[in-house]
Design an enzyme around this catalytic site. Structure first.
Site, PDB file in Angstrom:
ATOM      1  N   ARG A  88      -1.766  -1.401   1.613  1.00  0.00           N
ATOM      2  CA  ARG A  88      -0.983  -2.125   2.449  1.00  0.00           C
ATOM      3  C   ARG A  88      -1.097  -1.364   3.819  1.00  0.00           C
ATOM      4  O   ARG A  88      -1.518  -0.302   3.761  1.00  0.00           O
ATOM      5  CB  ARG A  88       0.479  -2.274   2.170  1.00  0.00           C
ATOM      6  CG  ARG A  88       1.138  -1.044   2.083  1.00  0.00           C
ATOM      7  CD  ARG A  88       2.551  -1.266   1.667  1.00  0.00           C
ATOM      8  NE  ARG A  88       3.204   0.134   1.981  1.00  0.00           N
ATOM      9  CZ  ARG A  88       4.726   0.148   1.692  1.00  0.00           C
ATOM     10  NH1 ARG A  88       5.371  -0.754   1.381  1.00  0.00           N
ATOM     11  NH2 ARG A  88       5.356   1.348   1.965  1.00  0.00           N
ATOM     12  N   CYS A 121      -5.869  -1.225  12.232  1.00  0.00           N
ATOM     13  CA  CYS A 121      -5.820  -0.429  13.369  1.00  0.00           C
ATOM     14  C   CYS A 121      -4.549  -0.948  14.440  1.00  0.00           C
ATOM     15  O   CYS A 121      -4.616  -2.085  14.658  1.00  0.00           O
ATOM     16  CB  CYS A 121      -7.225  -0.416  13.927  1.00  0.00           C
ATOM     17  SG  CYS A 121      -6.828   0.409  15.808  1.00  0.00           S
ATOM     18  N   ASN A 125       6.879  -3.244   9.038  1.00  0.00           N
ATOM     19  CA  ASN A 125       7.640  -2.678   7.869  1.00  0.00           C
ATOM     20  C   ASN A 125       7.112  -0.984   8.042  1.00  0.00           C
ATOM     21  O   ASN A 125       6.060  -0.857   8.013  1.00  0.00           O
ATOM     22  CB  ASN A 125       7.033  -2.988   6.636  1.00  0.00           C
ATOM     23  CG  ASN A 125       8.248  -2.315   5.437  1.00  0.00           C
ATOM     24  OD1 ASN A 125       9.354  -2.607   5.420  1.00  0.00           O
ATOM     25  ND2 ASN A 125       7.579  -1.663   4.746  1.00  0.00           N
ATOM     26  N   GLU A 126       8.142  -0.068   8.071  1.00  0.00           N
ATOM     27  CA  GLU A 126       7.773   1.386   8.086  1.00  0.00           C
ATOM     28  C   GLU A 126       6.607   1.627   9.152  1.00  0.00           C
ATOM     29  O   GLU A 126       5.493   2.027   8.423  1.00  0.00           O
ATOM     30  CB  GLU A 126       7.638   1.806   6.552  1.00  0.00           C
ATOM     31  CG  GLU A 126       8.999   1.528   5.982  1.00  0.00           C
ATOM     32  CD  GLU A 126       8.662   2.078   4.407  1.00  0.00           C
ATOM     33  OE1 GLU A 126       9.641   2.459   3.787  1.00  0.00           O
ATOM     34  OE2 GLU A 126       7.513   1.873   3.979  1.00  0.00           O
ATOM     35  N   CYS A 142      -4.913   5.687  14.202  1.00  0.00           N
ATOM     36  CA  CYS A 142      -6.286   5.424  13.845  1.00  0.00           C
ATOM     37  C   CYS A 142      -7.473   6.059  14.880  1.00  0.00           C
ATOM     38  O   CYS A 142      -6.980   6.311  16.229  1.00  0.00           O
ATOM     39  CB  CYS A 142      -6.583   3.907  14.118  1.00  0.00           C
ATOM     40  SG  CYS A 142      -8.145   3.186  13.653  1.00  0.00           S
ATOM     41  N   GLU A 156      16.633   0.365   3.449  1.00  0.00           N
ATOM     42  CA  GLU A 156      16.104   0.635   2.024  1.00  0.00           C
ATOM     43  C   GLU A 156      16.643   1.625   1.548  1.00  0.00           C
ATOM     44  O   GLU A 156      16.612   2.726   2.060  1.00  0.00           O
ATOM     45  CB  GLU A 156      14.671   0.726   2.087  1.00  0.00           C
ATOM     46  CG  GLU A 156      14.003  -0.870   2.567  1.00  0.00           C
ATOM     47  CD  GLU A 156      12.290  -0.665   2.258  1.00  0.00           C
ATOM     48  OE1 GLU A 156      11.874   0.184   1.481  1.00  0.00           O
ATOM     49  OE2 GLU A 156      11.516  -1.519   2.962  1.00  0.00           O
ATOM     50  N   TRP A 205       7.023   6.773  -6.287  1.00  0.00           N
ATOM     51  CA  TRP A 205       5.697   7.663  -5.641  1.00  0.00           C
ATOM     52  C   TRP A 205       5.822   8.930  -5.513  1.00  0.00           C
ATOM     53  O   TRP A 205       4.959   9.504  -4.829  1.00  0.00           O
ATOM     54  CB  TRP A 205       5.704   6.960  -4.151  1.00  0.00           C
ATOM     55  CG  TRP A 205       6.957   6.711  -3.381  1.00  0.00           C
ATOM     56  CD1 TRP A 205       7.687   5.507  -3.382  1.00  0.00           C
ATOM     57  CD2 TRP A 205       7.949   7.605  -2.807  1.00  0.00           C
ATOM     58  NE1 TRP A 205       8.922   5.655  -2.776  1.00  0.00           N
ATOM     59  CE2 TRP A 205       9.203   6.900  -2.484  1.00  0.00           C
ATOM     60  CE3 TRP A 205       7.776   8.797  -2.593  1.00  0.00           C
ATOM     61  CZ2 TRP A 205      10.064   7.592  -1.678  1.00  0.00           C
ATOM     62  CZ3 TRP A 205       8.730   9.697  -1.902  1.00  0.00           C
ATOM     63  CH2 TRP A 205      10.046   8.968  -1.249  1.00  0.00           C
ATOM     64  N   GLU A 263       4.574  -0.954  -7.202  1.00  0.00           N
ATOM     65  CA  GLU A 263       6.007  -0.475  -7.349  1.00  0.00           C
ATOM     66  C   GLU A 263       6.510  -0.992  -8.554  1.00  0.00           C
ATOM     67  O   GLU A 263       7.717  -1.078  -8.449  1.00  0.00           O
ATOM     68  CB  GLU A 263       6.480  -0.915  -6.240  1.00  0.00           C
ATOM     69  CG  GLU A 263       5.786  -0.133  -4.706  1.00  0.00           C
ATOM     70  CD  GLU A 263       6.489  -0.544  -3.655  1.00  0.00           C
ATOM     71  OE1 GLU A 263       7.121   0.744  -2.778  1.00  0.00           O
ATOM     72  OE2 GLU A 263       6.587  -1.742  -3.145  1.00  0.00           O
ATOM     73  N   PHE A 318       7.362   0.442 -11.350  1.00  0.00           N
ATOM     74  CA  PHE A 318       8.303   1.248 -11.638  1.00  0.00           C
ATOM     75  C   PHE A 318       9.375   1.830 -10.750  1.00  0.00           C
ATOM     76  O   PHE A 318       9.978   2.764 -11.143  1.00  0.00           O
ATOM     77  CB  PHE A 318       7.483   2.415 -12.288  1.00  0.00           C
ATOM     78  CG  PHE A 318       6.547   2.004 -13.778  1.00  0.00           C
ATOM     79  CD1 PHE A 318       7.618   1.478 -14.827  1.00  0.00           C
ATOM     80  CD2 PHE A 318       5.330   2.273 -13.747  1.00  0.00           C
ATOM     81  CE1 PHE A 318       6.687   1.176 -15.882  1.00  0.00           C
ATOM     82  CE2 PHE A 318       4.755   1.613 -14.727  1.00  0.00           C
ATOM     83  CZ  PHE A 318       5.260   1.143 -15.980  1.00  0.00           C
ATOM     84  N   HIS A 319       9.518   1.283  -9.637  1.00  0.00           N
ATOM     85  CA  HIS A 319      10.386   1.469  -8.511  1.00  0.00           C
ATOM     86  C   HIS A 319      11.718   0.569  -9.038  1.00  0.00           C
ATOM     87  O   HIS A 319      11.390  -0.261  -9.256  1.00  0.00           O
ATOM     88  CB  HIS A 319       9.700   0.971  -7.068  1.00  0.00           C
ATOM     89  CG  HIS A 319      10.878   1.676  -6.200  1.00  0.00           C
ATOM     90  ND1 HIS A 319      12.185   1.172  -5.882  1.00  0.00           N
ATOM     91  CD2 HIS A 319      10.392   2.268  -4.962  1.00  0.00           C
ATOM     92  CE1 HIS A 319      12.644   1.678  -4.922  1.00  0.00           C
ATOM     93  NE2 HIS A 319      11.588   2.638  -4.372  1.00  0.00           N
TER      94      HIS A 319
END
Length: 665
Positions: A105, A109, A143-144, A152, A300, A308, A348, A350-351
């Site tokens: 994800r 750039c 997002n984040e 870059c 979140e 992670w 994700e 297992f998140h």
């Protein structure tokens, strides 16, 4: 409306017949808001210009029908495969020239005009379609930012960097002066010769690296602002935000704050780190302070384990509730999770999620639903604010500069050192704002400055004026050394602070790994590590001196009267107990008191006040139950009974990981 509660909702991962169950269970868990659509780009635009919003219409309509608000994402965080296939130039490159490929994800750039054009086109579609939709409560852009692609170094970024430099400096002569290019024969004849600080045979120019951090932050922010412009134009009544990350070096939270209608944060506390609540406290205070005390949003967190870390431990019983209430206690008006329903596939899976693989008959879902019910029971907390008498300064430009290579020591960790100074305040129960050095300081009783290596003359004068006017200031080592271009201030270290501090740093004396030095011969005694300095006093008095090592007998901690105020200087990194003793005395001299006196170790106390009254939060981060005596009787806001029959209490028993929310009304 109350404190919002919910999580990321990703219905595209599930067949449509699951959606009705989602809505039913969300209501059972007291969900009031979800963030929807973060990774939906490939689903709503499966081929270039071919839009499919019908399924998302049904999602939005269903949420509206259930009375659940939507923080609607712009879906631009992860471009669909067709975009990079058709335009491989949007893919980012590292400083080594290696391209980062799709398959994860955030593979874009930030400077790519092609990426930005497609992102803006998508946002136009979203804002036009959902303007006025009854579920739409807020926009969530991207997002984040900078999570995976921090910077870059491709040719597109190089050209954008040159544009940025032309706007910043105006002439190549000014650039050469700012970057000290007379060193190592680096003088530029034209802007066209300038490159990003790619991998070089040895240290790249430090001023060039510093400017590239600034440029990278602004390139990410330009992506955000391009989307926000569309949203503000088409839905001016809907607030806009994005989710920042904690202590996130690529993104200057203070620079982003004016462009966000509410600060928003993703924070994942580590169950294997016994004092991670202190790091949380620092980050939460920064979020609250970034917009001058305005409530912020926890967009979140994890209900339990993440996926992670090298070892992903679950949150033990009570920890999720405690840490969620900590966010509220420090100013959050929303508590959301990643994510609502736990994924069956993907990176994700297992998140943890609010609705785990095991369904509703699980500890996680029961704890989530209980917290949702608790938050819903105290709606008047929303909008209330906190006030602090102590400020801790933080500056991204200094962070970027101090962690560059070719320093007296490369062991200086900005985030760790900030927490070294924050911890004694947190453990003493003192409310603290975390603010940039440009902020007005006169309202604070005490200002703490951890290692502000990069300090402009204007900011140095602001600190001096604060002390002259009666302020109390504590400054730590390696502060005031360079200007905005990472050039040493002439006149001896730390030139812009010498008069204020009443001392000169003759020489830096960083310590090798594992070595400590003694401090004593005064009111303070203990050990210190990481760093020391050869100090010459120029009006300051020594509070403690080094007792061994090469600097034995020379000052380690000093105090100086300046104008109507006082400034303390810390020429090393004291061990935690010694730092606590020093800051306790400095606080007492400044008149900065704890929120509640006499708190047991491990108990945090905060206050939020608003039109509906005052709320006192008590949080036990310890492993044992404790008794807390209150200075005045207060009502238990989370008690089942309410109304006139409520009885005020003067003592509270807090279980291990226990929470109490008290009110005077």
């Amino acid at each position: 409306m109350g404190i919002h509660f919910g999580g990321d909702y990703n219905p595209e991962q599930w067949p449509e017949e699951v959606w009705a169950e989602d809505l039913k269970l969300m209501k059972a868990a007291h969900v009031t808001m979800v963030t929807a659509g973060i990774f939906s780009w490939a689903k709503v635009e499966p081929r270039p210009g071919q839009w499919d919003f019908d399924w998302f219409d049904r999602v939005m309509d269903g949420l509206a029908g259930a009375g659940i608000a939507v923080c609607l994402a712009t879906m631009t965080a992860s471009p669909p495969p067709w975009l990079s296939h058709a335009h491989p130039g949007i893919l980012p490159e590292g400083p080594d020239g290696q391209r980062r490929w799709p398959g994860g994800r955030q593979h874009y750039c930030p400077s790519s005009p092609v990426y930005r054009a497609h992102a803006v086109r998508l946002v136009e579609q979203l804002a036009t379609r959902y303007a006025g939709h009854p579920a739409l409560a807020m926009w969530h852009v991207g997002n984040e930012y900078g999570c995976h692609t921090r910077q870059c170094f491709c040719e597109v970024s190089a050209e954008d960097f040159r544009r940025w430099l032309r706007e910043r400096y105006g002439s190549v002569e000014a650039l050469n002066a700012a970057w000290s290019t007379a060193f190592w024969s680096q003088g530029y004849g034209t802007f066209d010769e300038v490159l990003p600080p790619r991998t070089a045979p040895t240290f790249p120019n430090p001023a060039q690296q510093l400017d590239y951090w600034r440029f990278g932050d602004e390139a990410l922010r330009a992506c955000y602002l391009a989307e926000k412009e569309v949203l503000t134009r088409l839905t001016p009544e809907v607030p806009v935000t994005t989710n920042l990350m904690p202590q996130h070096k690529p993104v200057d939270a203070f620079a982003w704050a004016p462009h966000m209608d509410a600060m928003a944060l993703d924070f994942y506390q580590d169950p294997h780190a016994p004092d991670d609540h202190i790091r949380a406290g620092y980050v939460f205070d920064l979020m609250r302070s970034a917009r001058s005390g305005q409530p912020w949003l926890l967009l979140e967190q994890a209900p339990s384990a993440v996926n992670w870390r090298p070892r992903n431990g679950p949150k033990p019983p009570g920890a999720m509730r405690l840490w969620s209430w900590q966010a509220v206690a420090q100013g959050a008006d929303a508590v959301l999770y990643f994510q609502w329903r736990q994924s069956l596939g993907g990176a994700e899976k297992f998140h943890s999620a609010m609705l785990p693989h095991g369904g509703t008959d699980t500890r996680i879902f029961r704890e989530v639903a209980t917290l949702g019910r608790e938050l819903a029971s105290v709606p008047d907390i929303e909008g209330s604010r906190s006030r602090a008498e102590v400020a801790l300064l933080a500056d991204w430009h200094s962070w970027w500069a101090v962690e560059l290579d070719s320093k007296p020591s490369t062991a200086l960790d900005h985030s760790r050192i900030a927490l070294d100074h924050y911890r004694p305040l947190f453990e003493a129960g003192v409310a603290c704002d975390v603010v940039p050095p440009q902020r007005e300081l006169s309202g604070y009783r005490l200002v703490v400055v951890p290692n502000l290596y990069l300090l402009t003359a204007a900011d140095a004068e602001r600190l001096a004026a604060y002390v002259r006017g009666g302020g109390r200031l504590l400054v730590s080592f390696f502060s005031g050394i360079v200007d905005a271009h990472d050039r040493v201030h002439p006149g001896g270290y730390p030139a812009p602070l010498r008069e204020l501090l009443g001392l000169r740093v003759e020489e830096f004396w960083p310590l090798e790994a594992g070595r400590t030095v003694g401090i004593g011969d005064g009111d303070y005694a203990g050990r210190a590590d990481l760093w020391s300095e050869a100090l010459d006093l120029e009006g300051a008095e020594a509070l403690a001196r080094f007792t061994d090592g090469d600097l034995a007998g020379r000052p380690a901690l000093t105090r100086h009267s300046y104008g109507q105020g006082t400034v303390w200087y810390v020429g090393t990194r004291p061990e935690p107990a010694l730092m606590r003793a020093l800051l306790d005395d400095v606080r007492e001299a400044a008149g900065a008191a704890p929120v509640l006196p006499g708190l047991p170790a491990g108990v945090q106390a905060t206050v939020r006040e608003g039109a509906s009254g005052r709320y006192v939060f008590l949080l036990n981060h310890g492993a044992s139950a404790v008794e807390v005596d209150l200075p005045e009787p207060l009502y238990d806001a989370l008690a089942a009974a309410d109304g006139p029959a409520r009885t005020p209490v003067g003592r509270i028993t807090l279980a291990a990981r226990g929470v109490a929310v008290l009110t005077d009304g």
